[in-house]
Design a protein around this motif. Structure first.
Motif, PDB file in Angstrom:
ATOM      1  N   LEU A  29     -18.330 -10.920  32.877  1.00  0.00           N
ATOM      2  CA  LEU A  29     -16.870 -10.680  33.177  1.00  0.00           C
ATOM      3  C   LEU A  29     -16.353  -9.529  32.301  1.00  0.00           C
ATOM      4  CD1 LEU A  29     -14.640 -11.696  34.946  1.00  0.00           C
ATOM      5  CD2 LEU A  29     -14.038 -13.108  33.060  1.00  0.00           C
ATOM      6  N   THR A  39     -14.954  -8.090  37.873  1.00  0.00           N
ATOM      7  CA  THR A  39     -13.992  -8.135  37.190  1.00  0.00           C
ATOM      8  C   THR A  39     -12.774  -8.371  38.522  1.00  0.00           C
ATOM      9  OG1 THR A  39     -12.463  -6.920  35.898  1.00  0.00           O
ATOM     10  CG2 THR A  39     -12.976  -5.526  37.617  1.00  0.00           C
ATOM     11  N   SER A  72     -18.796 -14.914  38.227  1.00  0.00           N
ATOM     12  CA  SER A  72     -19.546 -14.652  36.954  1.00  0.00           C
ATOM     13  C   SER A  72     -20.673 -15.841  36.783  1.00  0.00           C
ATOM     14  CB  SER A  72     -18.678 -14.081  35.825  1.00  0.00           C
ATOM     15  OG  SER A  72     -19.403 -14.295  34.610  1.00  0.00           O
ATOM     16  N   ARG A  93     -14.272 -15.593  37.555  1.00  0.00           N
ATOM     17  CA  ARG A  93     -15.060 -16.237  36.438  1.00  0.00           C
ATOM     18  C   ARG A  93     -16.010 -17.162  37.520  1.00  0.00           C
ATOM     19  NH1 ARG A  93     -10.082 -17.486  33.555  1.00  0.00           N
ATOM     20  NH2 ARG A  93      -9.564 -18.892  35.020  1.00  0.00           N
TER      21      ARG A  93
END
Lengths: 338, 338
Positions: free
Chosen positions: B144, B75, B137, B134
């Motif tokens: 995420l 995150t 991830s 992103r």
């Protein structure tokens, strides 16, 4: 009343304080549970009006005076009972005079003044605060509301125990142990009276500052023993000359024992409360938490209630405590770790 | 889920967080009631695990991942969601990576590291945190967990509103207004969803830092509007680029409006929380309290719930805030007084 309060007196006090005192939460403390292996619940009286449990007993005592309250109240206190009584008096529209030592924490003096109380200073080492308070009472007709040796005060503090018992029952829990910071013993007596009435098997422990273990020695002797000193601990809220007579009559029957914590342990507990719980505790108010965090009692697998009795610390004390606590995380064994 | 959460999702989240998150109290605040002429109750999420409400949504999101959680979570957050997700991941035994700005408060970074999370720094002014998250991830397969534009996260934060509703009902109270600190709008959406479901007449207000009033402008425009800046307020917890899509879909239907407070007002509210309530609030967490204390809303005679959303302030900030607040007591009008 000249005899110790009863459980019924605590129920009456609960009626009197309803809507005036804050009904403080009984909070699960998962971080402390992980730390100790016990199920730990906290009763943070730091969140009480005036920042400590003292408002409860003060309000109950002022209300119990009835019409006699008009001539005012007088007491001696280094700070928390001072604030509690000053605020209770302000709300009741009654004049208050507080006999306060010159070395009382500035934070507590400031907050007492804000409630409009008159402050009379004295020297902790050379003057007798009880004597000064009695003289002021005789001169003005103001009622003496002793910080702990007063049945209405003890009954008011007992509402802390009553709320603990009510909230535990509602959660389907029975406590194995309750740890209470202890100075003169009024809060300890009130809590012990309430929780042993409701949970006969529970063990209640008084937690004192090291070197001020009058309760430990009094319990061992079976009669009241005084402290050698009246100052010299960061736990200013817990420095009383000796157990109060009324409180001791209850505590000698109801306590499982007394524990003691060092100044350093109390300060680290203040840091722990801030760092792990975002609660503001003063050193004396954190004494029971210190006893828990440093393993003064074997609590593994048990349900333990810890009373955080006061939060009148200033930001500088908090910073010092957090620094001490974080330093201790790197230095096992025995130190609390998060 | 790609659509906004429903009230039923909040009920599911409540089941998931039970015994993991702290059920924070809903507390009467007589001092604030006297100050404002309203009946004020506080929901102090500063007392939540990790010091803010963020643990709720993070835990709900991690649990909702099921078996997919094994590849970890990632995150972006300046601190509170970071701590919430790091701690949720630690408890779930899942690796966490947090994209955190270089200027994140040291206190929040320290606490995030303690939970064992990996921290990836970025520059708030020149880099896109969502883009970095992103990419991480995609590279690692980690899920995420967006700080606010995630239905499970919003549903988790909604348990704050659910508990408010449950506790008010138990006390026989109906709220007239609920004030919620607002950044990306996840907490606001969750709370609004829960309390308007239970009390259809209640007015829920988002409270933003002045100069970061994306919600006020978005509500006025009927569509999402971005902030001009991404930094420059003491309310670091509330600095989001724009309302989240999912949260805005709820908030545009459920909010009565948005209020804003200056940095100085937020800091004074931190001081008020400490001085009058012994609660530790961070500036962003105290935004709703600031709006109440400075009269942004006419609340006289009404029942008002104030969410204190976070308490991850360091002692130095507290000291500065207390000094500001106490200075303001001598300087009416408009300033909060105790």
């Amino acid at each position: 009343m000249a005899s110790p309060p009863t459980y019924a007196d605590i129920l009456s006090a609960a009626e009197r304080i309803r809507g005036r005192a804050v009904r403080t939460p009984l909070m699960a403390a998962p971080i402390l549970s992980e730390l100790t292996g016990a199920r730990v619940v906290l009763k943070p009286e730091s969140l009480q009006r005036t920042g400590s449990f003292k408002f409860r007993g003060a309000w109950n005592a002022v209300q119990a005076l009835g019409a006699a309250a008009v001539r005012g109240v007088v007491t001696c206190s280094s700070g928390n009972h001072a604030q509690g009584l000053a605020e209770a008096s302000r709300l009741a529209g009654v004049p208050a005079t507080i006999v306060m030592p010159h070395d009382a924490p500035a934070e507590k003096r400031l907050r007492t003044e804000r409630s409009g109380a008159r402050i009379v200073g004295y020297d902790r080492a050379s003057e007798d605060r009880d004597e000064i308070a009695r003289r002021l009472s005789a001169e003005t007709g103001a009622a003496l509301v002793h910080p702990y040796d007063d049945a209405h005060v003890i009954a008011g503090q007992g509402t802390v125990g009553l709320e603990i018992a009510d909230d535990l029952e509602a959660a389907g829990l029975a406590p194995d142990a309750v740890l209470v910071p202890c100075g003169g013993g009024g809060l300890t007596a009130g809590v012990a009276l309430a929780v042993t009435e409701r949970f006969p098997g529970v063990e209640v422990f008084a937690v004192e500052p090291r070197g001020f273990d009058d309760y430990a020695r009094s319990l061992a002797a079976g009669e009241r023993r005084a402290n050698d000193r009246l100052s010299g601990s960061v736990c200013d809220a817990l420095l009383s000359p000796a157990p109060g007579e009324l409180g001791f009559a209850i505590n000698r029957e109801r306590l499982a024992g007394a524990l003691s914590v060092s100044d350093d342990e109390a300060m680290r507990a203040v840091g722990l409360a801030f760092d792990a719980l975002r609660l503001v505790a003063e050193p004396g108010g954190a004494a029971a938490l210190a006893a828990l965090a440093t393993g003064k009692l074997d609590v593994r697998g048990r349900t333990v209630v810890v009373v955080l009795s006061g939060g009148n610390a200033d930001p500088d004390t908090l910073r010092e405590a957090v620094t001490l606590y974080r330093g201790s995380l790197a230095a096992p064994p025995g130190a609390a770790a998060s």
